[in-house]
Design a protein around this motif. Structure first.
Motif, mmCIF file in Angstrom:
data_model
loop_
_atom_site.group_PDB
_atom_site.id
_atom_site.type_symbol
_atom_site.label_atom_id
_atom_site.label_comp_id
_atom_site.label_asym_id
_atom_site.label_seq_id
_atom_site.Cartn_x
_atom_site.Cartn_y
_atom_site.Cartn_z
ATOM 1 N N GLY A 85 -9.225 -7.901 -1.068
ATOM 2 C CA GLY A 85 -10.575 -8.457 -1.191
ATOM 3 C C GLY A 85 -10.673 -9.508 -2.284
ATOM 4 N N GLY A 86 -9.520 -9.949 -2.787
ATOM 5 C CA GLY A 86 -9.515 -10.949 -3.861
ATOM 6 C C GLY A 86 -9.320 -12.356 -3.320
ATOM 7 N N ASP A 87 -9.084 -13.291 -4.224
ATOM 8 C CA ASP A 87 -8.889 -14.691 -3.822
ATOM 9 C C ASP A 87 -7.678 -14.847 -2.907
ATOM 10 O OD1 ASP A 87 -11.061 -15.886 -5.019
ATOM 11 O OD2 ASP A 87 -10.055 -16.098 -6.937
ATOM 12 N N SER A 88 -6.619 -14.092 -3.178
ATOM 13 C CA SER A 88 -5.434 -14.207 -2.318
ATOM 14 C C SER A 88 -5.775 -13.793 -0.894
ATOM 15 C CB SER A 88 -4.296 -13.316 -2.811
ATOM 16 O OG SER A 88 -3.822 -13.764 -4.032
ATOM 17 N N ARG B 252 -14.076 -9.100 -4.028
ATOM 18 C CA ARG B 252 -14.152 -9.532 -5.414
ATOM 19 C C ARG B 252 -13.743 -10.993 -5.594
ATOM 20 N NH1 ARG B 252 -9.179 -7.540 -9.105
ATOM 21 N NH2 ARG B 252 -9.651 -5.442 -8.431
ATOM 22 N N MET C 240 -14.820 -18.783 -2.115
ATOM 23 C CA MET C 240 -13.822 -18.237 -1.179
ATOM 24 C C MET C 240 -14.488 -17.235 -0.231
ATOM 25 S SD MET C 240 -10.896 -19.558 -2.232
ATOM 26 C CE MET C 240 -9.376 -18.736 -2.498
ATOM 27 N N ARG D 181 -11.491 -2.737 0.804
ATOM 28 C CA ARG D 181 -11.718 -1.297 0.557
ATOM 29 C C ARG D 181 -13.082 -0.993 -0.051
ATOM 30 N NH1 ARG D 181 -7.574 0.141 -4.446
ATOM 31 N NH2 ARG D 181 -8.327 -1.472 -5.861
ATOM 32 N N LYS D 182 -13.700 -2.001 -0.709
ATOM 33 C CA LYS D 182 -15.049 -1.781 -1.269
ATOM 34 C C LYS D 182 -16.097 -2.371 -0.328
ATOM 35 C CE LYS D 182 -13.770 -1.406 -6.076
ATOM 36 N NZ LYS D 182 -13.233 -2.317 -7.074
ATOM 37 N N LYS E 116 -2.706 -9.598 -17.246
ATOM 38 C CA LYS E 116 -2.249 -9.348 -15.878
ATOM 39 C C LYS E 116 -0.744 -9.123 -15.803
ATOM 40 C CE LYS E 116 -6.016 -11.654 -13.566
ATOM 41 N NZ LYS E 116 -6.528 -12.971 -13.237
ATOM 42 N N GLU F 206 -7.846 -16.435 0.704
ATOM 43 C CA GLU F 206 -7.055 -17.626 0.989
ATOM 44 C C GLU F 206 -6.087 -17.382 2.155
ATOM 45 O OE1 GLU F 206 -5.853 -20.598 -2.315
ATOM 46 O OE2 GLU F 206 -4.135 -19.295 -2.007
ATOM 47 N N ILE G 249 -2.839 -7.836 -1.895
ATOM 48 C CA ILE G 249 -3.509 -6.997 -2.902
ATOM 49 C C ILE G 249 -2.966 -7.292 -4.301
ATOM 50 C CG2 ILE G 249 -4.080 -5.187 -1.248
ATOM 51 C CD1 ILE G 249 -1.698 -3.571 -2.365
ATOM 52 N N GLY G 250 -2.327 -8.434 -4.429
ATOM 53 C CA GLY G 250 -1.853 -8.866 -5.738
ATOM 54 C C GLY G 250 -0.346 -8.770 -5.892
ATOM 55 N N LEU H 29 0.820 -1.214 0.000
ATOM 56 C CA LEU H 29 0.000 0.000 0.000
ATOM 57 C C LEU H 29 0.853 1.263 0.000
ATOM 58 C CD1 LEU H 29 -2.860 -0.813 2.542
ATOM 59 C CD2 LEU H 29 -2.874 -0.988 0.057
HETATM 60 P P1 NDP Z 1 -6.678 -9.552 -7.267
HETATM 61 O O1 NDP Z 1 -6.149 -8.566 -8.221
HETATM 62 O O2 NDP Z 1 -7.706 -10.513 -7.717
HETATM 63 O O3 NDP Z 1 -7.293 -8.810 -6.003
HETATM 64 C C1 NDP Z 1 -6.629 -7.789 -5.381
HETATM 65 C C2 NDP Z 1 -7.468 -7.299 -4.238
HETATM 66 O O4 NDP Z 1 -6.722 -6.316 -3.542
HETATM 67 C C3 NDP Z 1 -8.782 -6.657 -4.683
HETATM 68 O O5 NDP Z 1 -9.791 -6.968 -3.767
HETATM 69 C C4 NDP Z 1 -8.451 -5.185 -4.624
HETATM 70 O O6 NDP Z 1 -9.534 -4.367 -4.298
HETATM 71 C C5 NDP Z 1 -7.478 -5.132 -3.478
HETATM 72 N N1 NDP Z 1 -6.602 -3.985 -3.610
HETATM 73 C C6 NDP Z 1 -5.801 -3.667 -4.652
HETATM 74 N N2 NDP Z 1 -5.129 -2.543 -4.393
HETATM 75 C C7 NDP Z 1 -5.548 -2.133 -3.174
HETATM 76 C C8 NDP Z 1 -5.252 -1.021 -2.378
HETATM 77 N N3 NDP Z 1 -4.368 -0.098 -2.769
HETATM 78 N N4 NDP Z 1 -5.870 -0.904 -1.180
HETATM 79 C C9 NDP Z 1 -6.747 -1.835 -0.770
HETATM 80 N N5 NDP Z 1 -7.078 -2.912 -1.477
HETATM 81 C C10 NDP Z 1 -6.490 -3.050 -2.673
HETATM 82 O O7 NDP Z 1 -5.355 -10.287 -6.702
HETATM 83 P P2 NDP Z 1 -5.208 -11.688 -5.983
HETATM 84 O O8 NDP Z 1 -3.784 -11.779 -5.620
HETATM 85 O O9 NDP Z 1 -6.227 -11.858 -4.947
HETATM 86 O O10 NDP Z 1 -5.490 -12.721 -7.137
HETATM 87 C C11 NDP Z 1 -4.702 -12.734 -8.338
HETATM 88 C C12 NDP Z 1 -5.204 -13.855 -9.232
HETATM 89 O O11 NDP Z 1 -4.870 -15.120 -8.668
HETATM 90 C C13 NDP Z 1 -6.717 -13.845 -9.397
HETATM 91 O O12 NDP Z 1 -7.017 -14.227 -10.706
HETATM 92 C C14 NDP Z 1 -7.184 -14.875 -8.429
HETATM 93 O O13 NDP Z 1 -8.423 -15.442 -8.797
HETATM 94 C C15 NDP Z 1 -6.049 -15.879 -8.475
HETATM 95 N N6 NDP Z 1 -5.966 -16.621 -7.225
HETATM 96 C C16 NDP Z 1 -6.666 -17.774 -7.131
HETATM 97 C C17 NDP Z 1 -6.639 -18.502 -5.969
HETATM 98 C C18 NDP Z 1 -7.404 -19.760 -5.925
HETATM 99 O O14 NDP Z 1 -8.187 -20.027 -6.806
HETATM 100 N N7 NDP Z 1 -7.217 -20.585 -4.921
HETATM 101 C C19 NDP Z 1 -5.880 -18.075 -4.804
HETATM 102 C C20 NDP Z 1 -5.208 -16.810 -4.987
HETATM 103 C C21 NDP Z 1 -5.272 -16.122 -6.168
HETATM 104 P P3 NDP Z 1 -10.753 -4.061 -5.317
HETATM 105 O O15 NDP Z 1 -11.564 -5.288 -5.382
HETATM 106 O O16 NDP Z 1 -11.410 -2.932 -4.657
HETATM 107 O O17 NDP Z 1 -10.109 -3.685 -6.624
#
Ligand code: NDP
Length: 306
Positions: free
Chosen positions: A150-153, A178, A183, A173-174, A253, A156, A235-236, A116
């Motif tokens: 808020g993503g899959d990571s 997502r 999950m 943050r939302k 990506k 997990e 957050i990725g 961040l």
């Molecule tokens: P994602 O890009 O999917 O999610 C990132 C998350 O971080 C989002 O919720 C995003 O918020 C949030 N974020 C990003 N920047 C900020 C910030 N500055 N402040 C606060 N929150 C922030 O990344 P992941 O690493 O979660 O996933 C990457 C890929 O790997 C995806 O395709 C995922 O499906 C996959 N994956 C699959 C898994 C599984 O199937 N077991 C496990 C892990 C990953 P916002 O939603 O608001 O944009």
């Protein structure tokens, strides 16, 4: 002099590629890059790499990888690649110190966790701040921890952390996550996880170790402090592939595209390995496996050219 193979990057993928290429008598040249040893040097103890039953510190493990690759003749350069021409023959690799030519190139530039950039985050890295729950979660037994994302990571990592932590605050943050439905459901059902929506971290607090996280509701502006011994970002990751834009195919990506079940790219003689080309597993052991594949693909490619 035209090298047989140049390897860009010094994480598990790069060193394993170097080990195999060196043992195949290809005298590989490896450029270590800006962060010698890669992502693993940012972690503490690695307990999930087979062969180290007692665990091993990330930086120590990378030093062993390096020694093993060098033992068979890898030429290591503490240089960072700044420009490449992969389409020419031989291929041209420019570093901050010189220009090299090579018949083949293995790209193993890895990925970088996203942060961040809030106060306290950088200062407390490896002191309770981490971007890898699988690596470091074990050290937070009985503690309260904060996960951002808020993503899959994030889903997990929070779920994984509940094996050790007393409580996990998940900052989203939302107003919704997502992450995939299954999950999200897992997070919702886990009594140890408290998801805080519309919430952002504004500062990581603590003198020598993480002691808490200052958070803010982005709808109301209200701030408060969570007492926590750990702070994880999920957050990725951003693959380190900018260098190859316009030459190698890069997916939406940012990951390098390669042939299914192979390390080959669309450019003959250019191969990929590790996190720069793997968005799914991102483990040291899988990266090492891909490094091995890339070196074997190089060997076959060079043999077919002769
Ligand atoms: P994602 O890009 O999917 O999610 C990132 C998350 O971080 C989002 O919720 C995003 O918020 C949030 N974020 C990003 N920047 C900020 C910030 N500055 N402040 C606060 N929150 C922030 O990344 P992941 O690493 O979660 O996933 C990457 C890929 O790997 C995806 O395709 C995922 O499906 C996959 N994956 C699959 C898994 C599984 O199937 N077991 C496990 C892990 C990953 P916002 O939603 O608001 O944009």
């Amino acid at each position: 002099m035209v090298e047989k193979v140049v390897i860009i990057g010094s994480g598990p993928a790069g060193w394993t590629a170097a080990l195999y290429a060196a043992r195949a008598d290809l005298a590989p040249v490896l450029f270590e890059g800006m962060q010698p040893g890669g992502l693993l040097t940012t972690t503490t103890e690695v307990e999930n790499f087979p062969g180290f039953p007692e665990g091993i510190m990330g930086p120590d493990m990378m030093e062993l990888f390096k020694r093993q690759a060098e033992r068979f003749g890898t030429k290591t350069h503490a240089e960072t690649v700044v420009e490449v021409d992969l389409k020419s023959d031989p291929k041209v690799v420019k570093t901050d110190k010189g220009t090299y030519e090579a018949q083949t190139v293995i790209v193993s530039t890895g990925a970088s966790a996203m942060w961040l950039g809030i106060p306290g985050e950088e200062r407390l890295k490896t002191k309770g701040v981490s971007a890898c729950a699988t690596c470091d979660g074990f050290f937070f037994r009985g503690k309260e921890v904060v996960v951002v994302g808020g993503g899959d990571s994030a889903a997990e990592e929070s779920t994984f952390l509940t094996k050790f932590a007393a409580k996990v605050y998940l900052l989203v943050r939302k107003e919704a996550m997502r992450a995939s439905k299954i999950m999200v459901e897992r997070v919702r059902k886990n009594e140890k996880i408290e998801a805080l929506f519309n919430t952002e971290a504004v500062e990581v607090l603590g003198a020598d170790r993480v002691e808490g996280v200052r958070i803010k509701n982005n709808q109301t502006g209200a701030e408060k402090t969570l007492i926590a011994g750990g702070y994880f970002t999920a957050i990725g990751h951003r693959p380190n592939t900018d260098l190859f834009k316009g030459q190698l195919e890069i997916d939406v990506k940012g990951y390098l595209v390669h042939e299914h079940d192979s390390s080959k790219t669309a450019i003959p003689g250019v191969f990929v390995a590790g996190d720069a080309a793997d968005h799914r597993y991102r483990q040291a052991v899988t990266a090492a496996g891909m490094g091995c594949m890339a070196a074997m693909d190089v060997e076959r490619y060079l043999a077919s050219r002769e």
